[in-house]
Scaffold this motif. Structure first.
Motif, PDB file in Angstrom:
ATOM      1  N   ARG A  16       0.945  98.948  53.893  1.00  0.00           N
ATOM      2  CA  ARG A  16       1.037 100.179  53.098  1.00  0.00           C
ATOM      3  C   ARG A  16       0.464 101.391  53.823  1.00  0.00           C
ATOM      4  N   HIS A  20       5.144 102.955  56.824  1.00  0.00           N
ATOM      5  CA  HIS A  20       6.012 103.681  55.897  1.00  0.00           C
ATOM      6  C   HIS A  20       7.387 103.948  56.500  1.00  0.00           C
ATOM      7  N   ASP A  74      -1.129 110.854  53.036  1.00  0.00           N
ATOM      8  CA  ASP A  74      -0.308 109.763  52.503  1.00  0.00           C
ATOM      9  C   ASP A  74      -0.192 109.913  50.990  1.00  0.00           C
ATOM     10  N   GLU A  75       0.953 110.441  50.542  1.00  0.00           N
ATOM     11  CA  GLU A  75       1.160 110.663  49.112  1.00  0.00           C
ATOM     12  C   GLU A  75       1.303 109.356  48.339  1.00  0.00           C
ATOM     13  N   VAL A  76       1.856 108.336  48.977  1.00  0.00           N
ATOM     14  CA  VAL A  76       2.061 107.057  48.295  1.00  0.00           C
ATOM     15  C   VAL A  76       0.731 106.413  47.939  1.00  0.00           C
ATOM     16  N   ASN A  77      -0.182 106.396  48.902  1.00  0.00           N
ATOM     17  CA  ASN A  77      -1.483 105.751  48.692  1.00  0.00           C
ATOM     18  C   ASN A  77      -2.598 106.735  48.353  1.00  0.00           C
ATOM     19  N   GLU A 190      17.663 105.847  54.240  1.00  0.00           N
ATOM     20  CA  GLU A 190      16.336 105.771  53.616  1.00  0.00           C
ATOM     21  C   GLU A 190      15.300 105.559  54.717  1.00  0.00           C
ATOM     22  N   TYR A 192      12.036 106.294  54.744  1.00  0.00           N
ATOM     23  CA  TYR A 192      10.648 105.997  54.392  1.00  0.00           C
ATOM     24  C   TYR A 192      10.585 105.020  53.230  1.00  0.00           C
ATOM     25  N   ASP A 193       9.662 104.091  53.334  1.00  0.00           N
ATOM     26  CA  ASP A 193       9.434 103.079  52.304  1.00  0.00           C
ATOM     27  C   ASP A 193       8.446 103.649  51.287  1.00  0.00           C
ATOM     28  N   ASN A 194       8.873 103.758  50.021  1.00  0.00           N
ATOM     29  CA  ASN A 194       7.959 104.299  49.008  1.00  0.00           C
ATOM     30  C   ASN A 194       7.006 103.246  48.451  1.00  0.00           C
ATOM     31  N   ASP A 196       7.200 100.937  46.339  1.00  0.00           N
ATOM     32  CA  ASP A 196       7.228 100.580  44.917  1.00  0.00           C
ATOM     33  C   ASP A 196       7.256  99.069  44.706  1.00  0.00           C
TER      34      ASP A 196
END
Length: 208
Positions: A16, A20, A74-77, A190, A192-194, A196
């Motif tokens: 994670r 990404h 890192d917006e996801v984490n 796609e 980048y891996d978000n 989810d």
């Protein structure tokens, strides 16, 4: 935390925080395939195993990390790159720079010191030089793993060190398992891996 839970957590944090970008994932897929070839070769042709491991597997892998993986917030984490570097269990980017510098210096030192300070018989041809260089690279790679494992014994405990060692040794197989679809996502655009799907499966998250 059990050994199995900790290896899951180390894998999850590594994925994670540092994987990404889909191109990075794809390069890890290629790298993993090369490492498996290297694992086979090491029992028959150690020098060839080192060449495949360093020149193909490691170059592909680190190209993904250094050139494709974002180092912005890192917006996801919800964390900074600096934080990720500080909590990285294994070799963060700064440590990798040191390791890769040692790797790159080996052929230079060997050129000026053909016996590598008396360890080898000086090579009489280019093939001999490559063989000696590859053996040193093999020692550097294995030494880096052992060094960090022992260092983790002191920093985090014996289990954490052994978990990281096990993770590193089995990463090629795990990378193929989780990144085999990366070419498909790249073709779809796609990039980048978000994460989810990964967050839904991370049941061990926050376990002590």
């Amino acid at each position: 935390m059990t050994f199995f839970e900790e290896i899951q957590k180390q894998r999850w944090d590594d994925h994670r925080y540092y994987h990404h970008n889909r191109i990075n994932q794809f390069l890890h897929l290629l790298s993993a395939s090369c490492f498996i070839v290297s694992y086979i070769l090491v029992f028959y042709y150690p020098a060839a195993a080192a060449l495949v491991g360093w020149l193909l597997a490691m170059v592909l892998r680190q190209t993904g990390h250094f050139f494709f993986e974002p180092k912005t917030y890192d917006e996801v984490n919800k964390t900074t790159h600096q934080y990720k570097e500080s909590v990285k269990v294994g070799y963060n980017l700064q440590r990798k720079v040191v390791l890769l510098s040692i790797w790159a210096l080996v052929p230079i030192v060997l050129f000026f010191e053909p016996s590598f300070f008396g360890i080898f018989s000086a090579a009489t041809d280019f093939a001999g030089f490559i063989n000696n260089m590859a053996i040193i690279w093999l020692v550097v790679g294995l030494g880096a793993i052992v060094f960090r494992t022992v260092h983790l014994f002191k920093l985090m405990g014996v289990q954490s060190g052994l978990v990281w060692f096990s993770k590193i040794a089995t990463d090629p197989f795990h990378d193929i398992k989780i990144y085999h679809k990366s070419p498909y996502y790249i073709l779809k655009g796609e990039m980048y891996d978000n994460m989810d799907d990964w967050y839904e499966e991370a049941s061990f998250e926050n376990k002590a």
